[in-house]
Design an enzyme around this catalytic site. Structure first.
Site, mmCIF file in Angstrom:
data_model
loop_
_atom_site.group_PDB
_atom_site.id
_atom_site.type_symbol
_atom_site.label_atom_id
_atom_site.label_comp_id
_atom_site.label_asym_id
_atom_site.label_seq_id
_atom_site.Cartn_x
_atom_site.Cartn_y
_atom_site.Cartn_z
ATOM 1 N N ARG A 37 64.295 92.753 70.954
ATOM 2 C CA ARG A 37 63.874 93.100 69.592
ATOM 3 C C ARG A 37 62.684 94.073 69.599
ATOM 4 N NH1 ARG A 37 64.476 87.335 66.313
ATOM 5 N NH2 ARG A 37 66.683 87.609 65.847
ATOM 6 N N LYS A 197 80.932 74.630 65.839
ATOM 7 C CA LYS A 197 81.405 73.919 64.653
ATOM 8 C C LYS A 197 81.982 74.819 63.569
ATOM 9 C CE LYS A 197 78.407 69.936 64.991
ATOM 10 N NZ LYS A 197 77.284 69.245 64.362
ATOM 11 N N GLY A 354 72.617 84.968 68.166
ATOM 12 C CA GLY A 354 71.827 84.584 69.341
ATOM 13 C C GLY A 354 72.668 84.176 70.543
ATOM 14 N N GLY A 377 70.889 84.794 62.233
ATOM 15 C CA GLY A 377 71.231 84.319 60.885
ATOM 16 C C GLY A 377 71.639 85.441 59.941
HETATM 17 C C1 3PG Z 1 65.622 85.091 63.733
HETATM 18 O O1 3PG Z 1 65.122 84.849 64.832
HETATM 19 O O2 3PG Z 1 66.805 84.800 63.444
HETATM 20 C C2 3PG Z 1 64.788 85.808 62.719
HETATM 21 O O3 3PG Z 1 63.594 86.235 63.282
HETATM 22 C C3 3PG Z 1 64.545 84.944 61.512
HETATM 23 O O4 3PG Z 1 63.842 83.793 61.858
HETATM 24 P P1 3PG Z 1 63.936 82.506 60.939
HETATM 25 O O5 3PG Z 1 65.328 81.963 61.106
HETATM 26 O O6 3PG Z 1 62.877 81.552 61.420
HETATM 27 O O7 3PG Z 1 63.694 82.945 59.517
HETATM 28 MG MG MG Z 2 67.251 82.170 63.055
#
Ligand code: 3PG
Ligand code: MG
Length: 396
Positions: A37, A197, A354, A377
């Site tokens: 990142r 899931k 991720g 996310g």
């Molecule tokens: C992530 O790592 O997905 C982003 O930096 C967002 O982090 P968060 O899910 O804690 O808002």
């Molecule tokens: Mg996250």
């Protein structure tokens, strides 16, 4: 999306430019363990600095409840300094006197990182006062954290009400890559959705079956689909309570002309641990006391075959329990196949999330994919077809 403006053509020299980046990187014993990142945000920061801006980088880090020295951005700022190859100042707070002092110390072209935004409750609450305190530090705002765009926080949304706001280059790059894969793709298209899931990805699957030509389902969630169709999955991870949902998704796929590809053979074991004894069985032969932990070679061949006739692939989620050997082989084999088709110029491959990135890294093919998103996310919410507040705010 087409309404997003960048700072191209704007004179930023001498201006205080606040850049919302995502410096939320994994760290162990004070050392950044995956700097992806940071590497991705560096070119945009360099460009602003070269154009004479006073660059103020803001970010959250982890999920602190109030001030937490363990989650200081200081060590991350040091890694960023190293990657930038130019000095990075550090502000002990993201608002108030300490932040202002850091900003005031900047000459044209200098860069500062401010402390973790989430040390203030106002950040996640999108508190207008906190947003306004942040905005006071700058003249211009640049949103360059696609991976945080699913959060309507003060630093992603609130601040845009106070400052002229622009989309950063990394955010634009991410959006363009995802649009290439999902909104204006070369057909036929395929999506590969894996992971544990079904329950966490119902909106993703529902949106994708309406958009792609083929949907490959892998990982634990495939078990729920197989079980819903009457296959015995033994002791495998599955969510029988979502059988009806799975059937609905299958019905919608049929209606939309989306072909669903499920495993035809699987790797099973009696225990879920490193090096556990495993074997390959046909999907109809899973013993009652065994767990499905990966897709088998026939499934891999089937998917690979299918990818050969595909022009665009969108990937989210592993095909099996890839973190534990030997259950990563199916995921790695499919990843290698997608990578080599991409290298040969036959496939546009876009991946995100991720776990997915970790799996591609483990297969050593990340660089060979057309695009790998830095988002977790936010990537999923994009796949769900949702509007991301951090992008909507910049487009307003
Ligand atoms: C992530 O790592 O997905 C982003 O930096 C967002 O982090 P968060 O899910 O804690 O808002
Ligand atoms: Mg996250």
């Amino acid at each position: 999306m087409d309404k997003l403006k960048t700072t191209d053509g704007i004179d930023v020299a001498g201006k205080r430019v606040i850049v919302r980046a995502d410096l939320n990187v994994p760290i162990k014993n004070g050392k950044v363990t995956d700097a992806t990142r940071l590497e991705r945000v560096v070119p945009g920061l360099k460009a602003l600095s070269d154009r004479g801006a006073k660059v103020i980088v803001i970010s959250h880090f982890g999920r602190p409840k109030g001030v937490d020295p363990e989650l200081s951005l200081r060590p991350v700022a040091q890694t960023l300094q190293y990657l930038l190859g130019r000095p990075v100042k550090f502000g002990e707070d993201s608002i108030g006197a300490a932040a202002e002092a850091a900003v005031q110390s900047l000459s044209n072209g200098d860069i500062a990182v401010l402390e973790n935004l989430r040390f203030h409750k106002g950040e996640e609450k999108n508190d207008p006062e906190f947003a306004s305190a942040l905005a006071k530090l700058g003249d211009v705002f640049v949103g360059d954290a696609f991976s945080c765009a699913h959060r309507a926080h003060a630093s992603t949304e609130g601040i845009t009400h106070h400052l002229p706001s622009y989309a950063g280059p990394l955010l634009m790059e991410e959006i363009n890559a995802l649009r290439t894969a999902l909104e204006k793709p070369q057909r036929p298209t395929a999506a590969l959705v894996g992971g544990a899931k079904v329950s966490t990805k119902i909106p993703v699957l529902t949106n994708l079956v309406a958009k792609v030509d083929k949907l490959i389902i892998g990982g634990g969630m495939a078990n729920t689909f197989l079980q819903a169709a009457g296959t015995n999955v033994g002791k495998s991870l599955a969510e029988p309570e979502f059988a009806e949902t799975a059937r609905e998704i299958l019905a919608k796929a049929k209606e939309k002309g989306c072909e669903i590809i499920l495993p035809v053979d699987v790797v099973i074991a009696r225990e879920f641990k490193e090096g556990a004894a495993s074997e390959v069985v046909a999907i109809d032969d899973v013993p009652a006391d065994a767990m499905i932990l990966d897709v088998g070679p026939k499934s891999v061949a089937h998917v690979t075959d299918m990818l050969t006739g595909t022009k665009t692939l969108l990937w989210n989620g592993p095909m099996g329990a890839f973190e534990i050997a030997p259950f990563g082989e199916g995921t790695f084999a499919v990843a290698r196949a997608a990578a080599s088709l991409t290298k040969a110029g036959k496939l546009v491959s876009v991946a995100g999330g991720g776990d997915t990135v970790a799996a591609l890294n483990a297969a050593n093919v990340t660089d060979e994919f057309t695009y790998v998103s830095t988002a977790g996310g936010a990537f999923l919410e994009w796949l769900e077809g949702r509007e991301l507040p951090g992008i909507a705010a910049l487009a307003r």
